[in-house]
Design a protein around this motif. Structure first.
Motif, PDB file in Angstrom:
ATOM      1  N   ARG A 568      -1.344  12.399  -7.600  1.00  0.00           N
ATOM      2  CA  ARG A 568      -0.050  12.877  -7.202  1.00  0.00           C
ATOM      3  C   ARG A 568       0.736  12.016  -6.195  1.00  0.00           C
ATOM      4  NH1 ARG A 568      -3.771  17.472  -6.749  1.00  0.00           N
ATOM      5  NH2 ARG A 568      -3.696  16.971  -4.329  1.00  0.00           N
ATOM      6  N   LEU A 569      -0.038  11.306  -5.314  1.00  0.00           N
ATOM      7  CA  LEU A 569       0.515  10.370  -4.155  1.00  0.00           C
ATOM      8  C   LEU A 569       1.222   9.185  -4.926  1.00  0.00           C
ATOM      9  CD1 LEU A 569       0.619  10.019  -1.185  1.00  0.00           C
ATOM     10  CD2 LEU A 569      -1.399   8.631  -1.348  1.00  0.00           C
ATOM     11  N   LEU A 570       0.473   8.585  -5.765  1.00  0.00           N
ATOM     12  CA  LEU A 570       1.010   7.524  -6.548  1.00  0.00           C
ATOM     13  C   LEU A 570       2.130   7.739  -7.446  1.00  0.00           C
ATOM     14  CD1 LEU A 570      -2.034   4.786  -7.316  1.00  0.00           C
ATOM     15  CD2 LEU A 570      -0.398   4.965  -5.226  1.00  0.00           C
ATOM     16  N   SER A 571       2.192   9.063  -8.125  1.00  0.00           N
ATOM     17  CA  SER A 571       3.160   9.327  -8.974  1.00  0.00           C
ATOM     18  C   SER A 571       4.648   9.568  -8.185  1.00  0.00           C
ATOM     19  CB  SER A 571       2.932  10.706  -9.576  1.00  0.00           C
ATOM     20  OG  SER A 571       1.632  10.487 -10.287  1.00  0.00           O
ATOM     21  N   ARG A 572       4.370  10.193  -7.042  1.00  0.00           N
ATOM     22  CA  ARG A 572       5.497  10.059  -6.072  1.00  0.00           C
ATOM     23  C   ARG A 572       6.128   8.612  -5.438  1.00  0.00           C
ATOM     24  NH1 ARG A 572       2.581  14.655  -3.867  1.00  0.00           N
ATOM     25  NH2 ARG A 572       2.507  13.088  -2.050  1.00  0.00           N
ATOM     26  N   ASN A 573       5.216   7.750  -5.293  1.00  0.00           N
ATOM     27  CA  ASN A 573       5.293   6.405  -4.859  1.00  0.00           C
ATOM     28  C   ASN A 573       5.055   5.422  -5.732  1.00  0.00           C
ATOM     29  OD1 ASN A 573       5.790   7.257  -1.699  1.00  0.00           O
ATOM     30  ND2 ASN A 573       4.204   8.269  -2.442  1.00  0.00           N
ATOM     31  N   ARG A 574       5.697   5.266  -6.900  1.00  0.00           N
ATOM     32  CA  ARG A 574       5.470   4.146  -7.958  1.00  0.00           C
ATOM     33  C   ARG A 574       6.392   3.028  -7.558  1.00  0.00           C
ATOM     34  NH1 ARG A 574       3.964   5.714 -13.648  1.00  0.00           N
ATOM     35  NH2 ARG A 574       5.270   3.964 -14.017  1.00  0.00           N
ATOM     36  N   HIS A 575       7.390   3.179  -6.702  1.00  0.00           N
ATOM     37  CA  HIS A 575       8.042   2.012  -6.350  1.00  0.00           C
ATOM     38  C   HIS A 575       7.399   1.266  -5.416  1.00  0.00           C
ATOM     39  CE1 HIS A 575       8.905   5.555  -3.448  1.00  0.00           C
ATOM     40  NE2 HIS A 575       9.116   4.349  -2.550  1.00  0.00           N
ATOM     41  N   LEU A 576       6.475   1.816  -4.527  1.00  0.00           N
ATOM     42  CA  LEU A 576       5.777   1.178  -3.521  1.00  0.00           C
ATOM     43  C   LEU A 576       4.793   0.236  -4.429  1.00  0.00           C
ATOM     44  CD1 LEU A 576       5.047   3.716  -0.703  1.00  0.00           C
ATOM     45  CD2 LEU A 576       6.731   1.888  -1.029  1.00  0.00           C
ATOM     46  N   VAL A 577       4.077   0.601  -5.235  1.00  0.00           N
ATOM     47  CA  VAL A 577       3.093   0.048  -6.051  1.00  0.00           C
ATOM     48  C   VAL A 577       3.637  -1.021  -7.047  1.00  0.00           C
ATOM     49  CG1 VAL A 577       1.464   0.260  -8.006  1.00  0.00           C
ATOM     50  CG2 VAL A 577       1.724   2.122  -6.454  1.00  0.00           C
ATOM     51  N   GLU A 578       5.130  -0.830  -7.340  1.00  0.00           N
ATOM     52  CA  GLU A 578       5.718  -1.800  -8.259  1.00  0.00           C
ATOM     53  C   GLU A 578       6.202  -3.004  -7.220  1.00  0.00           C
ATOM     54  OE1 GLU A 578       8.852   0.432  -9.688  1.00  0.00           O
ATOM     55  OE2 GLU A 578       7.827   1.058 -11.491  1.00  0.00           O
ATOM     56  N   ALA A 579       6.683  -2.603  -6.237  1.00  0.00           N
ATOM     57  CA  ALA A 579       7.064  -3.784  -5.002  1.00  0.00           C
ATOM     58  C   ALA A 579       5.704  -4.453  -4.531  1.00  0.00           C
ATOM     59  CB  ALA A 579       7.816  -3.054  -3.854  1.00  0.00           C
ATOM     60  N   LEU A 580       4.592  -4.059  -4.410  1.00  0.00           N
ATOM     61  CA  LEU A 580       3.580  -4.803  -3.990  1.00  0.00           C
ATOM     62  C   LEU A 580       3.167  -5.510  -5.388  1.00  0.00           C
ATOM     63  CD1 LEU A 580       1.398  -2.649  -1.749  1.00  0.00           C
ATOM     64  CD2 LEU A 580       2.406  -4.942  -1.096  1.00  0.00           C
ATOM     65  N   ARG A 581       3.115  -4.914  -6.252  1.00  0.00           N
ATOM     66  CA  ARG A 581       2.569  -5.732  -7.714  1.00  0.00           C
ATOM     67  C   ARG A 581       3.559  -7.021  -7.638  1.00  0.00           C
ATOM     68  NH1 ARG A 581       4.734  -2.962 -12.733  1.00  0.00           N
ATOM     69  NH2 ARG A 581       6.616  -3.712 -11.713  1.00  0.00           N
ATOM     70  N   ASP A 582       4.963  -6.978  -7.682  1.00  0.00           N
ATOM     71  CA  ASP A 582       6.007  -7.730  -7.914  1.00  0.00           C
ATOM     72  C   ASP A 582       5.749  -8.925  -6.981  1.00  0.00           C
ATOM     73  OD1 ASP A 582       6.809  -6.495 -10.228  1.00  0.00           O
ATOM     74  OD2 ASP A 582       8.513  -5.948  -8.951  1.00  0.00           O
ATOM     75  N   ALA A 583       5.431  -8.652  -5.641  1.00  0.00           N
ATOM     76  CA  ALA A 583       5.115  -9.477  -4.510  1.00  0.00           C
ATOM     77  C   ALA A 583       3.754 -10.294  -4.961  1.00  0.00           C
ATOM     78  CB  ALA A 583       4.939  -8.879  -3.035  1.00  0.00           C
ATOM     79  N   LEU A 584       2.895  -9.955  -5.368  1.00  0.00           N
ATOM     80  CA  LEU A 584       1.618 -10.460  -5.552  1.00  0.00           C
ATOM     81  C   LEU A 584       1.818 -11.315  -6.766  1.00  0.00           C
ATOM     82  CD1 LEU A 584      -1.085  -7.516  -5.371  1.00  0.00           C
ATOM     83  CD2 LEU A 584      -1.132  -9.779  -3.895  1.00  0.00           C
TER      84      LEU A 584
END
Length: 629
Positions: A568-584
C-alpha cells in the motif's frame, strides 16, 4: 580506614615502591660483598705469591675430544628437555611500556575499577596486615576483540611500576606429553621469582580460553543471552545478510584439557609458595624438631607473600572452567564493551591528535558525526578507520585526511570494496528498482534511522544494497522498530512485484532477514500475543519458532502484514521509487544526504503537481468560469 589506605597512594608512597627499594639495596649489598671477597682473594694470593686462578692439568688431546663430544651430546639432551619446559613469556620493564591509563580511551565504565585494583595491588601489605583483607590476586578481562584488554593490562603494569610478564595461552601448548603443564609451572615460578626480586609483578595471559576450557566432568548449560535487534542493517539484492537470531552457548568438551586446567588451578593457589632457601631451612628445622620435645619445637619459616597480580583476557568467558572463576583465583571480572557515543568521541579526538588531518576535521560537529556513525565499533576499529582515511588521502595525492576520506573509509569498512560488474540493462534496472524500494520504505516508515549508502555496485556477495543505521545510539528497540525493519526488508520484494509483476531471486536474503526479525518478535520479545520465549531452550531461535505450528502461523502473520503495508505504501509513492531508481541508474551509488535529497525533491515535485488542479479550481471559482475555460 579505606581512605587512610588510599590517600598515601595518591602521594606516591606505597608498598611496592618500598619493597623495590629494599630489594635494590639488598642486591647492592650482595654485589659489594662479592667484590670485596674477590679483592681479598687477589690480595691474599699476591701476598702468598700464589696464582690467582689454579693452573689446568695437562691432558691428552684425544681424551679431551672424547670428553667434549659426550659433554656436547649431554648438553643437547638437557637443552631439549629444558627447552620444552621453559616458560614462553616475555618480560616488559615499566620503562619499556609507553602507555598509561590516561592513554586508554573508551573504557570509562571499567577504568575506575582498574585504578582501584592498582591501588589495592600497591598497598597489598597494609591491606592484609593492617586491615585483615585478602588482596586481589586475579582479574579476568572479558569482551570483544579490540576493546583494549591487553592495552589496559600493560598500562596497569606501567602505573604500578612493576615488570609485566606477557604470555599467550597458545604458547603453553606443546606436542610433548606433560610439557604444557611444565610450561605453566615455569611461568608461575618466573612470576613469583620476579615479584620477590622486583617488589611486585603483573602477569598477563592472553586468550586464556586456549588452556582453560570447561572440563568434561563439570559441564553445565550456560545461560543464553537475549539477542537484540541490530542497529545497523543492510538490505541487499543477493547474498547473506546479518540479521537477528537466537544465541545459545554450548558447553565445550575438549579431551586432554583436564590436566592442564588442574595445573592452572593449582598454580593460581600457589602464589605464596616457599622459595628454595626456605624449603632447605624448613627441611633442616624439621629434622632437628624430630629430636626435640613438643614444647621446644623450632618454628619453621612461613612463605613470604609474593605481590602478584594475574590478569587474563578472553572473549569466551562462558566457556572457561567454573573453578577458575571463583573468588581466590579470578577475584574480579571486568567486561570490556564497545564504547558508547561519548567514548567514541574521545577516541576520535585521541586518534586525530596523532594523525595529519585538514582543519575542517577540527570542527566538533564533524567529529560528533564520525562518533555517531561508528555505533558499535571498538577502539581498534575506530583507529583502523582513520588509518584507512589516511590511505585514501595518500591516494588522491594529499598528506592530510579530510572528512570525505573518513566517510569513504567508513563505507568501505561497512559494506566492502566495490567490484565492477557488467549488468545487462534489464538487470541493472531491476536491481536499481529493488534497492530504491528498500530506501523508500526506510525513509517513510523509519524516520529514526539514517540512510547511509544506497548502491547498485557489487560489494561482497551483494549485487546492490542499502545500509541504514539508528540516528541516535539506542540499546533497546520497540515493536514499531522491529516492524519497520521487517517492512524495510520487504521493500525490495514489493518494488519488484509492483514494477515488473513478478519477483526475482534477489530478495532471497531480504526474506531471510525479515524472517529472523519476525522470529525475534514472535519467539523472544512476546510482541505477537504469546509470552513463551524459545530462548529458554538450547536451540536456534528461528528453528524453534518454525518448528512450532502456532508460532509459525504468528510468524507468517507478521510477514504478510508487513508485505501488505509495504504494498500500500509503495503504491501511493511510486514516484519516490522511480526517482531513486533513475538516480541510481545515473550515478550507481548515493551516499548519506544524497539519498534524502532525491527523495525530498521528488516529494516536493509531487506535492506541487497535486496542488496545481486545486489551485486552478480555486482560481476558476473566483472568476466564475470552469477550469477548462
Amino acid at each position: 580506614m579505606a581512605e587512610e589506605l588510599i590517600s598515601p597512594i595518591r602521594q606516591g608512597a606505597h608498598d611496592i615502591a618500598v619493597e623495590r627499594e629494599r630489594m635494590r639495596r639488598r642486591r647492592v649489598y650482595r654485589l659489594a660483598a662479592v667484590i670485596l671477597l674477590a679483592e681479598a682473594w687477589v690480595i691474599t694470593a699476591a701476598l702468598l705469591d700464589r696464582p690467582v686462578l689454579p693452573r689446568l692439568p695437562a691432558m691428552d688431546p684425544f681424551l679431551v675430544t672424547i670428553v667434549i663430544f659426550f659433554a656436547a651430546m649431554l648438553l643437547i639432551v638437557v637443552l631439549t628437555t629444558v627447552g620444552t619446559s621453559r616458560s614462553p613469556h616475555l618480560v616488559y620493564r615499566p620503562e619499556q611500556v609507553d602507555v598509561r591509563l590516561d592513554d586508554v580511551i573508551g573504557i570509562d565504565p571499567v577504568k575506575e575499577d582498574v585504578r582501584r585494583s592498582i591501588d589495592l595491588f600497591q598497598t597489598h601489605r597494609r591491606f592484609a596486615d593492617q586491615m585483615g583483607g585478602t588482596p586481589r590476586r586475579g582479574l579476568l578481562f572479558e569482551g570483544l576483540p579490540g576493546t583494549g584488554k591487553t592495552l589496559t593490562a600493560k598500562a596497569m603494569a606501567a602505573e604500578a611500576g612493576v615488570p609485566f610478564l606477557f604470555v599467550s595461552a597458545t604458547s603453553f601448548q606443546s606436542m610433548y606429553y606433560g610439557a604444557t603443564a611444565r610450561k605453566i609451572r615455569a611461568y608461575f615460578r618466573a612470576l613469583r621469582t620476579t615479584a620477590r626480586r622486583e617488589g611486585g609483578a603483573i602477569g598477563f595471559i592472553e586468550e586464556i580460553d586456549a588452556i582453560a576450557l570447561r572440563r568434561g566432568g563439570m559441564l553445565g548449560a550456560a545461560p543464553s543471552g537475549v539477542p537484540s535487534a541490530a542497529s545497523a542493517c543492510v538490505s541487499s539484492s543477493s547474498g547473506p545478510l546479518p540479521g537477528l537470531r537466537g544465541t545459545t552457548t554450548n558447553a565445550v568438551i575438549s579431551e586432554g584439557t583436564g590436566g592442564v586446567v588442574n595445573e592452572l588451578l593449582v598454580q593460581m593457589q600457589s602464589f605464596d609458595e616457599p622459595t628454595g632457601l626456605d624449603k632447605l631451612v624448613n627441611r633442616m628445622i624439621a629434622a632437628v624438631n624430630l629430636l626435640l620435645p613438643g614444647h621446644k619445637q623450632l618454628k619453621q619459616r612461613r612463605p613470604g607473600r609474593a605481590p602478584i597480580l594475574l590478569i587474563a583476557a578472553t572473549n569466551r568467558a562462558d566457556s572457561l572452567d567454573p573453578a577458575l572463576l571463583r573468588p581466590g583465583r579470578f577475584d574480579r571480572h571486568l567486561t570490556f564493551s564497545a564504547p558508547d557515543a561519548h567514548g567514541r568521541r574521545a577516541l576520535v579526538d585521541h586518534f586525530l591528535a596523532r594523525r595529519s588531518h585538514e582543519v575542517s576535521l577540527d570542527d566538533p560537529v564533524l567529529r560528533d558525526r564520525i562518533a555517531a556513525a561508528t555505533n558499535g565499533w571498538t577502539p581498534v576499529m575506530v583507529e583502523h578507520l582513520l588509518d584507512e582515511a589516511l590511505v585514501n588521502a595518500l591516494r588522491r595525492g594529499s598528506t592530510t585526511m579530510s572528512f570525505h576520506d573518513v566517510e569513504q573509509a567508513r563505507i568501505t569498512e561497512m559494506v566492502g570494496i566495490g567490484q565492477p560488474v557488467r549488468y545487462t540493462e534489464a538487470e541493472q534496472r531491476l536491481i536499481a528498482t529493488h534497492e530504491a524500494g528498500h530506501a523508500t520504505v526506510a525513509w517513510l516508515v523509519a524516520p529514526n534511522r539514517t540512510l547511509e549508502v544506497l548502491t547498485i555496485i557489487r560489494r561482497g556477495d551483494a549485487l546492490g544494497l542499502l545500509a541504514h543505521n539508528d540516528c541516535e545510539e539506542v540499546w533497546t528497540h520497540s515493536q514499531y522498530d522491529l516492524q519497520a525493519l521487517v517492512q524495510i526488508a520487504m521493500g525490495g520484494w514489493v518494488a519488484e512485484e509492483l514494477f515488473y509483476g513478478h519477483t526475482s531471486t534477489g530478495p532471497a536474503s531480504d526474506l531471510a532477514a525479515a524472517t529472523r526479525t519476525a522470529a525475534q518478535m514472535v519467539g523472544a520479545a512476546g510482541m505477537t500475543g504469546s509470552l513463551v520465549s524459545f530462548l529458554a531452550v538450547d536451540r536456534d531461535l528461528v528453528s524453534a519458532v518454525l518448528a512450532d505450528h502456532a508460532s509459525r502461523e504468528q510468524l507468517e502473520g507478521v510477514l504478510d502484514e508487513a508485505r501488505s503495508s509495504v504494498r500500500r505504501l509503495l503504491s501511493r509513492n511510486r514516484h519516490l521509487v522511480e526517482a531513486l531508481r533513475d538516480a541510481l541508474l545515473e550515478r550507481h551509488e548515493l551516499i548519506g544526504p544524497e539519498i534524502t535529497d532525491v527523495l525530498e525533491r521528488a516529494q516536493s515535485m509531487a506535492e506541487v503537481r497535486a496542488a496545481r488542479p486545486v489551485l486552478a479550481q480555486a482560481v476558476a471559482g473566483r472568476i466564475g468560469t470552469s477550469p477548462a475555460a
